[in-house]
Write an enzyme that holds these catalytic residues in place. Structure first.
Site: not given
Length: 453
Positions: A19, A118
């Site tokens: 990520h 995110d």
């Protein structure tokens, strides 16, 4: 422009798996496109160290990185459960980000003008609303996965506890574009909502419609039905990928000599094996995989990071050293782009699938968790650019059959043609007037404007 007027884009990373890196790449692209805007990248100390050991941050004067607390108790002894570290981090949010951001605003005098985070960190929606600034959510996987999460409640209503064996073969044909997906392909975080991580993602699915934009590392046309459905439910969907393409191919850090070794091999003959940064197949599967390569005498390049298991294959590596190479790390983009690579054996994480599409290399997929099973289903049954391993695990006969199919049979040739078509679609998207190029310009406008629309 005074400090009070300077646009300040604040990026919050989810510090696990793959990520943090795509988010940083996006921040770097934005920083290059908007050199007068200030960018702050917030991540845990451990993850920042890992990410920035591979990134040239010093070339960006307008990006600063900051550490946030990871929530780990002092001297904590881990149980070995990979979710444990994630759950401590979730327990520390959002206060760790809020506190650190307040400190940085106090130090610099730069108020945040956009939260670029995110998508997992859906608390950012409320934080941005409190500050009166836009929230831009970055989804690091593909359109299928974010769509599935958006339908979590409907899936539970239709299938009940999808973990029950009698439901495993049921398809999700009641969802737009999901007829190929089976209940058995669903991420556990969608199936069971009883862990901090699954609750985090469930909260995300309900928050995304409030985002000013949802950004994907994907390109228009890869899944049109799913993309259209997402666009009908979210304020703005921006496919700005695939991420390897909008920038020039980075210079290769090829200390292991992968590329020079590949240049000694025949065209489209080599099996490249890599399972990402977080996992290694279990011992019996590693042995079966090695046995199939040895039996078929396939040249291979294996990116093998797990030193605790490498002794299992030491004999195999020694016996096959004349036609194989094992390294701890490989420059994956350049490896896949090399003409001698004929197949990518992968866990089918989204970044790996996209990189394989960009390179035009068919895949053999052995998924483990998360969105990987759905990606495998897309690869095999929808795009027809690869194959999943028989029975979902590596066996000697199953893997030998998959290698034979992709490398030597007519069906493998069709896979290469199909992936070539997707590659062309990706190249069009990042061309000067392509959809990803235009979407990125929209993202720059949304993220760097000092005022919310």
């Amino acid at each position: 422009m005074s400090a009070a007027e300077t646009a300040h884009v604040v990026a919050f990373a989810f510090p696990f798996g793959s990520h943090p890196t795509p988010l940083l790449h996006l921040v770097q692209r934005l920083a290059a496109a908007a050199p007068t805007v200030h960018f702050s990248y917030f991540n845990t100390k451990k993850s920042n160290h890992n990410v920035f050991s591979k990134a040239n941050l010093h070339v960006y004067d307008n990006i600063k990185a900051y550490d946030v607390e990871d929530g780990l108790p002092e001297g904590h002894a881990f149980s070995g459960n990979p979710l444990e570290e994630i759950e401590f981090f979730i327990g520390a949010t959002p206060e760790n980000f809020r506190r650190r951001l307040d400190e940085i605003v106090e130090e610099t005098g730069l108020k945040a003008t956009c939260l670029l985070t995110d998508a997992f960190l859906s608390f950012s929606s409320e934080m941005a609303a409190e500050m009166g600034i836009p929230w831009v959510a970055v989804w690091t996987a593909g359109p299928t996965a974010v769509s599935i999460h958006s339908y979590t409640d409907l899936i539970h209503g239709r299938l009940g506890q999808t973990g029950h064996p009698e439901n495993q073969d049921q398809t999700l044909d009641f969802l737009p574009g999901m007829a190929a997906i089976h209940a058995s392909d669903l991420p556990q975080e969608v199936v069971h909502l009883d862990t901090p991580f699954s609750r985090l993602l469930h909260s995300m699915s309900r928050s995304l419609p409030r985002a000013a934009a949802v950004v994907l590392n994907s390109f228009d046309g890869i899944d049109p039905v799913v993309e259209n459905d997402l666009s009908s439910k979210l304020r703005k969907v921006l496919n700005v990928g695939p991420f390897p393409l909008p920038s020039p191919m980075p210079p290769s850090d090829d200390q292991s000599g992968c590329l020079s070794w590949l240049s000694t091999q025949s065209a489209a003959s080599v099996a490249y094996l890599s399972f990402g940064t977080m996992l290694t197949p279990p011992p019996h599967e590693l042995v079966a995989l090695a046995d199939s390569l040895e039996e078929k005498q396939i040249p291979y390049l294996w990116s093998f990071r797990d030193n605790s298991k490498i002794n299992l294959l030491q004999g195999f590596f020694e016996r096959t050293s004349s036609r194989g190479k094992v390294v701890e790390w490989a420059p994956q983009l350049q490896v896949l782009a090399h003409s001698s690579v004929g197949v990518f054996v992968t866990h089918s994480g989204w970044n790996s699938v996209v990189e394989s599409i960009v390179a035009g290399v068919p895949l053999i997929c052995r998924p483990f968790f998360g969105d990987q099973m759905m990606n495998r289903r897309r690869v095999e049954d929808v795009w027809r650019i690869g194959v999943g391993v028989e029975g979902g695990i590596f066996t000697k006969s199953g893997m030998a059959g998959a290698l034979n199919l992709v490398l030597f049979e007519e069906e493998g040739k069709k896979m290469r043609e199909n992936i070539g078509g997707l590659r062309e679609c990706a190249l069009r998207a990042v061309a000067e007037n392509g959809s990803s190029t235009q979407n990125f310009k929209s993202l720059v406008q949304i993220a760097t404007s000092s005022h919310q629309d």
